[in-house]
Scaffold this active site. Structure first.
Site, PDB file in Angstrom:
ATOM      1  N   HIS A 109     -16.219  56.480  27.524  1.00 25.86           N
ATOM      2  CA  HIS A 109     -15.894  55.269  26.751  1.00 25.86           C
ATOM      3  C   HIS A 109     -14.521  54.670  27.044  1.00 25.86           C
ATOM      4  O   HIS A 109     -14.201  53.600  26.556  1.00 25.86           O
ATOM      5  CB  HIS A 109     -15.975  55.546  25.255  1.00 25.86           C
TER       6      HIS A 109
HETATM    7  C1  UD1 Z   1     -10.713  53.620  20.546  1.00 26.81           C
HETATM    8  C2  UD1 Z   1      -9.294  54.005  20.942  1.00 26.81           C
HETATM    9  C3  UD1 Z   1      -9.317  55.208  21.866  1.00 26.81           C
HETATM   10  C4  UD1 Z   1     -10.146  56.335  21.295  1.00 26.81           C
HETATM   11  C5  UD1 Z   1     -11.527  55.819  20.914  1.00 26.81           C
HETATM   12  C6  UD1 Z   1     -12.367  56.885  20.265  1.00 26.81           C
HETATM   13  C7  UD1 Z   1      -7.666  52.150  20.986  1.00 26.81           C
HETATM   14  C8  UD1 Z   1      -6.853  51.288  21.867  1.00 26.81           C
HETATM   15  N1  UD1 Z   1      -8.599  52.942  21.613  1.00 26.81           N
HETATM   16  O1  UD1 Z   1     -11.407  53.148  21.707  1.00 26.81           O
HETATM   17  O2  UD1 Z   1      -7.992  55.678  22.051  1.00 26.81           O
HETATM   18  O3  UD1 Z   1     -10.309  57.358  22.257  1.00 26.81           O
HETATM   19  O4  UD1 Z   1     -11.375  54.735  19.997  1.00 26.81           O
HETATM   20  O5  UD1 Z   1     -13.722  56.528  20.252  1.00 26.81           O
HETATM   21  O6  UD1 Z   1      -7.493  52.133  19.789  1.00 26.81           O
HETATM   22  N2  UD1 Z   1     -17.632  49.160  18.603  1.00 26.81           N
HETATM   23  C9  UD1 Z   1     -18.854  49.042  17.959  1.00 26.81           C
HETATM   24  N3  UD1 Z   1     -19.091  49.873  16.912  1.00 26.81           N
HETATM   25  C10 UD1 Z   1     -18.201  50.802  16.486  1.00 26.81           C
HETATM   26  C11 UD1 Z   1     -16.973  50.919  17.174  1.00 26.81           C
HETATM   27  C12 UD1 Z   1     -16.710  50.094  18.230  1.00 26.81           C
HETATM   28  O7  UD1 Z   1     -19.679  48.207  18.303  1.00 26.81           O
HETATM   29  O8  UD1 Z   1     -18.474  51.515  15.506  1.00 26.81           O
HETATM   30  C13 UD1 Z   1     -17.326  48.252  19.710  1.00 26.81           C
HETATM   31  C14 UD1 Z   1     -16.161  47.323  19.344  1.00 26.81           C
HETATM   32  O9  UD1 Z   1     -16.621  46.202  18.712  1.00 26.81           O
HETATM   33  C15 UD1 Z   1     -15.538  47.041  20.698  1.00 26.81           C
HETATM   34  C16 UD1 Z   1     -15.843  48.284  21.494  1.00 26.81           C
HETATM   35  O10 UD1 Z   1     -16.892  48.985  20.835  1.00 26.81           O
HETATM   36  O11 UD1 Z   1     -16.161  45.936  21.310  1.00 26.81           O
HETATM   37  C17 UD1 Z   1     -14.641  49.164  21.664  1.00 26.81           C
HETATM   38  O12 UD1 Z   1     -14.112  49.546  20.411  1.00 26.81           O
HETATM   39  P1  UD1 Z   1     -12.529  49.686  20.203  1.00 26.81           P
HETATM   40  O13 UD1 Z   1     -12.253  49.909  18.776  1.00 26.81           O
HETATM   41  O14 UD1 Z   1     -11.838  48.560  20.888  1.00 26.81           O
HETATM   42  O15 UD1 Z   1     -12.058  50.926  21.021  1.00 26.81           O
HETATM   43  P2  UD1 Z   1     -12.736  52.248  21.570  1.00 26.81           P
HETATM   44  O16 UD1 Z   1     -13.248  52.014  22.933  1.00 26.81           O
HETATM   45  O17 UD1 Z   1     -13.672  52.855  20.602  1.00 26.81           O
END
Ligand code: UD1
Length: 362
Positions: free
Chosen positions: A209
């Site tokens: 991820h």
């Molecule tokens: C974040 C952290 C990372 C950590 C990871 C654990 C930052 C910069 N990164 O990355 O350090 O290792 O969490 O998982 O804070 N999304 C969904 N549903 C969810 C969660 C996320 O659809 O429940 C989508 C979001 O809308 C976004 C993408 O996934 O488009 C990424 O989510 P984001 O919160 O930006 O960061 P992670 O990749 O999860």
């Protein structure tokens, strides 16, 4: 009574907070309020952890997610500040390296509220990672740095933290506390092995991820190629993170392995206990592989958990399909002694609470 305000937002933080909430709950001089920033919001990325791990329900949920780094961190800062003015805690506790971590620490520090950082001192030395920026800044404005390992302490000393008025404690790692505690009951609670027809010691547990892998078409394609090759001989099981799902679709990359929905903690423990090895770009899973005595192939260019590499438990392979296969072919070939105490053997929660007590009583 010491009032702690815990800030969580992303999946691994729920696991870490669960380990500490239990200790706060058992300590008569602490009360805890939990704030969820909303960064992870899907039922399978968030709610399931609160239910399974019996984490007290967050008193506040900011519901901030799916935004760019600036907007996400900025709105969290604003929201957390309001809550801090209302709750007036003695200390704000933040975890790890996410946008929720830096937002919480910064909001507290500007209000002169003490900050405790769990998982302090870790460095990947890759400043292009958002996580590295978040870690460095959070460490610098904390009042007590709760370092999981000797390496973390060394990193901070090299950056001159010895000369700063910040408490630094080697606490061990709360993820080991959580793994040891929940491993006792995971087998009764999880059906993931049976549901997916998985054979003991004959599948690879994979997670993917990190932005540096998912947001580069080239890296993502190379990793997918490597996983496809492994999958020809040994099934690869991947609980798919929403970010990765989005990027695979965007780049039109096909991934033909056993894809499953993101799993809860009990399922993850059972996958760990039963797999042949782990292939991941997650920080947490690298350690969890070690807790369950499995070798780990890390699909990143560096790791914060260097002691795992030095002891031969973990191989860093970057995003090269060739290196992924080479590492996989070596799994199980050498005798590895997992009986070394790298992360505190389940005592981190107690160590952290007593370090916080010392900092607050100064
Ligand atoms: C974040 C952290 C990372 C950590 C990871 C654990 C930052 C910069 N990164 O990355 O350090 O290792 O969490 O998982 O804070 N999304 C969904 N549903 C969810 C969660 C996320 O659809 O429940 C989508 C979001 O809308 C976004 C993408 O996934 O488009 C990424 O989510 P984001 O919160 O930006 O960061 P992670 O990749 O999860």
């Amino acid at each position: 009574m010491n009032k702690i305000l815990t800030i969580v937002g992303a999946r691994p933080q729920f696991v870490k907070a669960a380990a500490l909430s239990r200790v706060f709950d058992a300590s008569s001089d602490f009360t805890e309020v939990i704030v969820h920033t909303g960064q992870h919001f899907d039922e399978k990325m968030s709610d399931i952890f609160f239910e399974e791990m019996s984490i007290p329900k967050p008193k506040h949920n900011l519901e901030i997610n799916s935004l760019g780094h600036g907007a996400m961190t900025g709105r969290m800062l604003e929201g957390i500040e309001q809550i801090l003015l209302e709750e007036k805690p003695d200390m704000v506790l933040v975890y790890g390296d996410t946008n929720s971590t830096i937002a919480g620490a910064l909001a507290a520090k500007k209000l002169h509220i003490k900050v405790g950082h769990v998982e302090a001192g870790l460095r990947s030395f890759n400043i292009k990672m958002p996580e590295e920026v978040n870690r460095i800044l959070t460490d610098r404005i904390s009042d007590v740095l709760l370092c999981p390992t000797d390496t973390a302490i060394e990193n901070l000393k090299k950056e001159g933290y010895d000369n700063l008025e910040i408490d630094m404690v080697k606490s061990g790692d709360v993820m080991q506390d959580a793994a040891m505690f929940y491993a006792k009951t995971s087998e009764q609670k999880s059906t993931v092995i049976k549901d997916n027809n998985l054979a003991k010691n004959n599948f690879v547990l994979c997670t993917l991820h990190r932005a540096e892998n998912t947001d580069s078409k080239e890296r993502l394609q190379c990793i997918v190629d490597g996983l496809h090759q492994i999958n020809e001989s040994t099934p690869v099981v991947l609980p798919l993170h929403p970010r990765t799902a989005k990027m695979l679709e965007k780049f039109n990359i096909e991934l033909n392995i056993t894809l499953i929905e993101p799993v809860g903690y009990f399922d993850m423990i059972e996958l760990l206990k039963n797999c042949k090895c782990v292939a991941t770009d997650s920080g947490g899973l690298q350690k969890e592989a070690f807790f369950f005595q499995k070798e780990c192939i890390t699909m990143r260019d560096e790791t914060e958990w260097v002691e795992l590499v030095h002891n031969g438990f973990n191989t860093i392979v970057g995003a090269s399909s060739k290196s992924i296969i080479e590492a996989f072919n070596k799994v199980g070939k050498q005798k590895i002694d997992f009986e070394v105490d790298l992360y505190g053997n389940g005592k981190a929660g107690e160590n952290i609470v007593s370090a916080i007590r010392n900092t607050l009583n100064k």
